[in-house]
Design a protein around this motif. Structure first.
Motif, PDB file in Angstrom:
ATOM      1  N   ARG A   1       2.745   6.531  -6.856  1.00 14.38           N
ATOM      2  CA  ARG A   1       1.394   7.372  -7.519  1.00 14.38           C
ATOM      3  C   ARG A   1       1.614   9.036  -7.165  1.00 14.38           C
ATOM      4  O   ARG A   1       1.728   9.970  -8.185  1.00 14.38           O
ATOM      5  CB  ARG A   1      -0.062   7.136  -6.855  1.00 14.38           C
ATOM      6  CG  ARG A   1      -0.670   6.143  -7.517  1.00 14.38           C
ATOM      7  CD  ARG A   1      -2.020   5.834  -6.918  1.00 14.38           C
ATOM      8  NE  ARG A   1      -2.310   4.444  -7.374  1.00 14.38           N
ATOM      9  CZ  ARG A   1      -3.416   3.632  -6.501  1.00 14.38           C
ATOM     10  NH1 ARG A   1      -3.700   4.170  -5.743  1.00 14.38           N
ATOM     11  NH2 ARG A   1      -3.688   2.730  -7.448  1.00 14.38           N
TER      12      ARG A   1
ATOM     13  N   GLU B   1       1.092   3.981  -3.014  1.00 12.87           N
ATOM     14  CA  GLU B   1       0.874   5.330  -2.741  1.00 12.87           C
ATOM     15  C   GLU B   1       2.213   6.179  -3.357  1.00 12.87           C
ATOM     16  O   GLU B   1       1.876   7.461  -3.954  1.00 12.87           O
ATOM     17  CB  GLU B   1       0.734   5.790  -1.300  1.00 12.87           C
ATOM     18  CG  GLU B   1      -0.283   6.620  -0.957  1.00 12.87           C
ATOM     19  CD  GLU B   1      -0.758   6.550   0.561  1.00 12.87           C
ATOM     20  OE1 GLU B   1       0.032   7.601   1.301  1.00 12.87           O
ATOM     21  OE2 GLU B   1      -1.305   5.552   1.078  1.00 12.87           O
TER      22      GLU B   1
ATOM     23  N   ASP C   1       0.788  -1.423  -0.054  1.00  9.59           N
ATOM     24  CA  ASP C   1       0.039  -0.059   0.106  1.00  9.59           C
ATOM     25  C   ASP C   1       0.777   1.192  -0.098  1.00  9.59           C
ATOM     26  O   ASP C   1       0.390   2.379  -0.831  1.00  9.59           O
ATOM     27  CB  ASP C   1      -0.949   0.111   1.038  1.00  9.59           C
ATOM     28  CG  ASP C   1      -2.097  -1.015   1.160  1.00  9.59           C
ATOM     29  OD1 ASP C   1      -2.160  -1.462   0.161  1.00  9.59           O
ATOM     30  OD2 ASP C   1      -2.612  -1.208   2.217  1.00  9.59           O
TER      31      ASP C   1
END
Ligand code: XMP
Length: 521
Positions: free
Chosen positions: A221, A218, A214
């Protein structure tokens, strides 16, 4: 840029040399707490600025009495951050806080029994030992020993060779052990570390494979936004996991470029196709450049020249493929945490120019995306498995960038690559079948360009020998030759000679590193 770790409970492992710090950092992470290795020259202010939940002082090869022995900033022990000293670490703490470290004892090496200090109420003398029996086996490796704990500290355990095998000063949050809880030979070592992390330091177990994925997604991105990004695939685990992570983050903004040098192991190109184009539906540019690489290697026998030619050809081919893609601004790099650790030891001398194919020149004007830069190799594998990459890729043994070219000892021809690839495939298949593939660091075939006399049927043959090389290792810096079972060796010999045209003899390499290297070139 890697994962944002600022909000995680973090343990700083102070490195006093050798490999101890890495092992400790990995054990902490196995307890699902994020850890980082820092050099022993770090100041107390720098430690404080990183807001660690705990500090661990690692073992090391020196004696605190030795001139030039690495010592930490003593103010680190005054920060009020829970601190655990291990081996050399206990001696450093004892010395800095006014205890006595002596070298009059006989030292201890290997397994010994740790006895916990008695407690009138019968409860364990320390929260560290809450979950272990009153006497248990630990792994020791020390010459000096603490003979007097610092003022205010309490001795919590001893061994025959170390009267102060553990002490603590709860008020200051200082705990120390002479033995190595991080090694597998110490019974309950992991539980002891966990007691320190959870009970003493109050860490939360937040570092899990899912949270790593995760956080990486993140971070990628945030860095890449809406831009296009390129990833070079080598067939190995690092670039594969990096690509799968980036794809999860930014989907079809990613294009993977796979350069088939013609020097890869059997089935690698097909596996890359099937996994990335087939399973993940990633935009994949597959450049078939075998002839170009072989052409460049024509008549070249010198290992370093081979590496240089392959490295340069790779860069040219990759540049051309990237130029065709036009507008990509980012490039994925499979850098791992061990590549960037600022260690407490000097870098080992370089023996070969490990020209890592895929190490691209900076003038390509890409901004780098490094989604694995906080991870150890075992964590990369766990992430790969969770992302659904096939086991064959996730557990693939390391393979040199220049590929089969440095396993052909002499000049490289298409025919020799064919022979080696076929023999190597048999080695891999049989090693897997024997259940040894994951235990071995590397296992492969080598083709020396000489010929030997043999007899097959009624015919005299004059053909190549193949050498089997199989080693165990932790980090490729040193390696031991693997004691493969005789029946496996027999199968390898008979299959290679019978199934690979051009080979009439099989030999086994029984050289460790040092004095040998793992590869033959
Ligand atoms: P040696 O042969 O030096 O190898 O004991 C140590 C580790 O490095 C790998 N190796 C290479 N990796 N480019 C690479 O990317 C190279 O030129 C190269 N040469 C050796 C070898 O396979 C082993 O894991």
């Amino acid at each position: 840029m890697g994962i944002d770790t600022s909000e995680l409970d973090k343990v700083l492992v102070v490195d006093f040399g050798a490999q101890y710090a890495q092992l400790i950092a990995r054990r902490v992470r196995e307890a699902h707490v994020y850890s980082e290795i820092v050099p022993h020259t770090i100041t107390a202010a720098q430690v404080a600025a990183r807001r660690p939940a705990a500090v661990i002082l690692s073992g090391g090869p020196k004696s605190v009495h030795q001139e030039g022995a690495p010592l930490p900033d003593p103010a680190i022990l005054e920060l009020g951050v829970p601190t655990l000293g291990i081996c050399y670490g206990i001696q450093v703490i004892a010395q800095q806080l006014g205890g006595v470290v002596d070298r009059s004892g006989r030292g201890e090496y290997g397994r010994t029994t740790l006895s916990l200090a008695s407690d009138p109420a019968g409860s364990p003398p320390s929260v560290l030992f809450d979950r272990v029996p009153p006497a248990f086996d630990v792994w020791m490796s020390h010459f000096d020993a603490v003979v007097e704990a610092p003022p205010g500290a309490r001795v919590t355990a001893s061994t025959p060779g170390a009267p102060v095998a553990a002490f603590e000063d709860q008020r200051r949050g200082i705990y120390a052990v002479q033995f190595h809880p991080e090694v597998a030979h110490t019974d309950g070592g992991q539980q002891m570390l966990e007691s320190f992390l959870y009970e003493v330091a109050g860490c939360r177990p937040t570092w899990t494979t899912t949270s790593v994925i995760d956080a990486s997604v993140e971070a990628v991105r945030a860095q890449v936004r809406k831009e296009r990004i390129i990833c070079g695939l080598s067939g190995g685990v690092d670039s594969a996991v990096a690509a799968a992570l980036v794809h999860k983050a930014v989907g079809d903004q990613l294009t993977c470029v796979f350069v088939d040098t013609g020097l890869l192991r059997a089935g690698e190109a097909q596996q890359v196709e099937a996994t990335f184009r087939g399973q993940f539906d990633i935009d994949l540019v597959h450049v078939k450049a075998a002839e170009r690489f072989l052409g460049g290697l024509n008549d070249i026998a010198d290992p370093e020249r081979k590496r240089k030619i392959i490295g340069e050809t790779f860069i040219r081919v990759f540049e051309e493929a990237a130029a065709d893609l036009g507008d990509a601004r980012f490039l994925v790099q499979g850098t791992l945490y061990p590549d960037i650790i600022e260690s407490g030891t000097e870098d080992a001398a370089r023996i070969k120019s490990h020209h890592n194919v895929g190490g691209l020149p900076e003038d390509m004007h890409f901004e780098l995306v490094e989604p694995l830069r906080n991870l150890f190799k075992d964590e990369v594998r766990a992430v790969g498995e969770e992302l659904g990459l096939p086991g064959e890729i996730v557990w693939r043994q390391p393979f040199p960038g220049p590929g089969l070219a440095v396993r052909i000892v002499g000049t490289v021809t298409a025919e020799r690559v064919e022979i080696l690839r076929a023999a190597d495939a048999i080695v891999t298949e049989e090693i897997r079948r024997a259940g040894l593939y994951r235990q071995l660091w590397q296992s492969f075939a080598v083709l020396p360009v000489v010929r030997t006399v043999g007899v097959q049927g009624d015919e005299r043959t004059y053909a190549h020998p193949v050498v089997i090389r199989a080693v165990t290792s932790d980090d490729a810096m040193t390696a031991d030759w693997a004691r493969l079972p005789y029946d496996l060796l027999e199968r390898l010999s008979s299959r290679i000679v019978n199934e690979v045209p051009g080979v009439n003899r099989v030999a086994l390499d029984i050289t460790s590193k040092p004095p040998g290297t793992i590869e033959w070139e």
